[in-house]
Design a protein around this motif. Structure first.
Motif, short mmCIF file in Angstrom:
data_model
loop_
_atom_site.label_atom_id
_atom_site.label_comp_id
_atom_site.label_asym_id
_atom_site.label_seq_id
_atom_site.Cartn_x
_atom_site.Cartn_y
_atom_site.Cartn_z
N ARG A 20 -2.74 -5.24 0.56
CA ARG A 20 -3.50 -4.60 -0.52
C ARG A 20 -2.98 -5.06 -1.89
O ARG A 20 -3.77 -5.39 -2.78
CB ARG A 20 -3.39 -3.08 -0.39
CG ARG A 20 -4.29 -2.31 -1.35
CD ARG A 20 -4.11 -0.81 -1.21
NE ARG A 20 -4.28 -0.37 0.17
CZ ARG A 20 -3.30 0.10 0.94
NH1 ARG A 20 -2.08 0.18 0.46
NH2 ARG A 20 -3.54 0.48 2.17
N GLY A 36 -3.97 -8.70 -2.41
CA GLY A 36 -5.40 -8.78 -2.68
C GLY A 36 -5.74 -8.34 -4.09
O GLY A 36 -6.53 -8.99 -4.79
N HIS A 94 -10.74 -14.09 -4.80
CA HIS A 94 -10.06 -12.92 -4.25
C HIS A 94 -9.64 -13.22 -2.80
O HIS A 94 -10.42 -13.74 -2.01
CB HIS A 94 -11.03 -11.71 -4.29
CG HIS A 94 -10.46 -10.48 -3.66
ND1 HIS A 94 -11.23 -9.59 -2.94
CD2 HIS A 94 -9.20 -9.98 -3.64
CE1 HIS A 94 -10.48 -8.61 -2.50
NE2 HIS A 94 -9.24 -8.81 -2.93
N PRO A 141 -8.61 -11.24 0.23
CA PRO A 141 -8.38 -9.97 0.92
C PRO A 141 -7.77 -10.21 2.30
O PRO A 141 -7.70 -11.34 2.77
CB PRO A 141 -9.79 -9.40 1.04
CG PRO A 141 -10.66 -10.63 1.17
CD PRO A 141 -9.99 -11.72 0.36
#
Length: 537
Positions: free
Chosen positions: A295, A298, A326, A328
């Protein structure tokens, strides 16, 4: 039943090379990899037979011997480095009282902070002291993990004595575990990894061709971090600025990067790392973070699209890619660094095992060649054979047929010792062979006591059947007493000793158990069967 079960477990040691090849192949096949060569190696030994082997120690197999010292001072400095942001934020929250704070140059064992408002120094002292945490003390007295001193407007923070002791202990235990994981993942057999003194660790790895192989594996701390890049530079002496550091590039000599000292995420947050290949077919290492780090990673990539960030391994920048989008999920791939399949595999092993908390200094390194081990095994075999033949001849000359029965029990006794060693996965060393040789000599003691007792009972004219029965009954207490005292000695040697002493104690202890068993049950069974068939007068 004991003999029928025990001897098959000893049998694989008579075919050591074939069984070892079978075991190595089966270990690889169980991971999901298979081919014709592996299946052929696995077929070297039948699956329905036991395949446990007595592990050969360093002096019998050859290998690497290393004595390393853990630089615990590195951990002290790392703690204080990481404690600075906590102190800075706590003091910044009361800026109206204490004013601005700046960190001053100091030894690695100290954290020095200058308070801009002299009137607020006392309040800053109280805030810093309030950040201390309790630490368990060996004396039982209450102690905190830091000591805070105030000299005018200069605040000095150091580790307390109790925290240093506790931190050193944690560091050594963590280092022991990481070393064990790294060596076990490489697939070496039965390494000896034990603590020596306060800050040293002994590492013995049988079956390794050179101590350099283990040094390369252990010499890397494998501290992986992902740091924001401030700017590339060609000047290693440039002032990087507060909170930054200059690191060299692993790929490009002469290239350096100014990166933020505080990483976004670290290798401690990795869940897995393994060998992979990039889009061009070159070796790489793929990795995956745990949920919380994924998290954070990301969020960072989302906020910094178009900015470079550095993948740093042991203070060297492996690569500094630009964040294109990004990322993730917390998965990624480390490329570059001129990886080979072997180096990428080793890096994955290091990352999976975890980073060493401190640097290791190699104080002693020795490589023991397999030829020396082969000579030791040959010498041990000769010693066992000479001792065995001497005892076999002596027993037959002294007791005739009964001596032959004792000799059969002696051979079974040695087989049961190796069966026990194989079942528990013990490591046999040269002193262990000495324990077996000693056991061979001691194994007939019980039979000698019994046979002499039978001779005494025969003189009372009670008949041979009754003489045999009374001989075993009356000799039993003497046999048990004599062997219990030796067994207690073996237990003390095993508990208090280490290395060769422990190996000697194991074989001696097992030898006592099997010799008492063979004397009381095996020899007696042979004599009873013989007597029932021949009925001698």
């Amino acid at each position: 039943l004991t003999v029928i079960v025990g001897l098959p477990f000893a049998m694989p040691n008579g075919f050591y090379g074939r069984v070892e090849t079978h075991n190595d192949a089966m270990a690889i096949i169980e991971t999901g990899i298979t081919n014709a060569e592996l299946e052929a190696d696995a077929a070297e030994w039948p699956d329905f037979l036991p395949s446990s082997l007595v592990n050969l120690g360093l002096d019998l197999r050859g290998g690497a011997h290393l004595l390393v010292e853990v630089q615990v001072e590195d951990v002290h400095a790392s703690f204080l480095e990481g404690f600075w942001p906590t102190v800075r934020d706590a003091l910044a929250a009361e800026r109206d009282t204490v004013g601005f704070v700046t960190r001053e140059d100091s030894p690695p064992t100290e954290l020095r902070i200058r308070i801009s408002q002299a009137d607020g120094a006392t309040r800053a002292f109280e805030i810093a002291r309030g950040l201390a945490s309790p630490v368990a003390s060996f004396t039982g007295a209450a102690a905190t993990n830091i000591d805070v001193r105030l000299n005018g407007s200069l605040l000095t923070i150091t580790l307390s004595e109790a925290e240093i002791v506790a931190m050193n202990e944690r560091t050594i235990m963590q280092t022991l575990e990481i070393i064990r994981r790294r060596i076990d993942e490489v697939g070496t057999r039965e390494p000896t990894i034990q603590r020596q003194g306060a800050e040293r660790i002994l590492v013995q790895v049988p079956g390794v061709g050179s101590a350099n192989e283990i040094i390369e594996l252990l010499g890397t701390t494998a501290q992986l971090t992902f740091n924001p890049v401030v700017a590339p530079t060609a000047d290693p002496d440039q002032n990087p600025g507060t909170g930054n550091v200059i690191l060299p590039s692993l790929d490009t000599p002469g290239q350096f990067f100014i990166v933020e000292r505080r990483p976004v995420v670290t290798g401690e947050d990795l869940e897995n790392a393994q060998l992979d290949f990039d889009q061009n077919g070159r070796p790489a290492v793929s990795f995956r973070f745990n949920t919380s780090a994924a998290r954070e990673f990301g969020d960072y990539t989302l906020e910094n699209i178009g900015s470079p960030f550095a993948i740093v391994l042991d203070s060297e920048v492996i690569s500094a890619p630009t964040i294109q989008s990004h990322i993730p999920g917390g998965s990624g791939q480390i490329t570059g660094g001129n990886f080979t399949v072997e180096s990428a595999t080793n890096l994955a092993v290091l990352l999976r095992a975890g980073a060493l908390p401190a640097e290791l200094t190699f104080l002693e390194e020795r490589t023991i060649g397999p030829e020396l081990g082969a000579d030791s095994i040959a010498a041990g075999q000769i010693a066992c054979i000479v001792a065995g033949i001497a005892i076999l001849v002596y027993m037959i000359l002294s007791y005739g047929l009964f001596g032959l029965f004792a000799n059969v029990a002696l051979v079974i006794n040695v087989g049961l010792i190796f069966g026990l060693l194989s079942i528990v996965g013990a490591t046999l060393t040269l002193p262990g062979i000495a324990g077996i040789v000693l056991t061979i000599g001691m194994a007939v003691d019980a039979n000698v006591i019994v046979f002499e007792r039978i001779r005494e009972e025969l003189r009372t004219a009670k008949g041979p059947a009754r003489a045999i029965e009374l001989g075993y009954e009356k000799a039993l207490s003497s046999i048990i007493d004599a062997n219990i005292t030796t067994f207690i000695t073996a237990v003390i040697l095993f508990t208090m000793g280490s290395g060769p002493v422990s190996g000697f104690a194991v074989t001696l202890g097992f030898g006592i158990i099997t010799s008492v068993f063979t004397a009381i049950f095996v020899t007696r069974s042979l004599i009873v069967v013989w007597f029932a068939r021949t009925r001698p007068k």
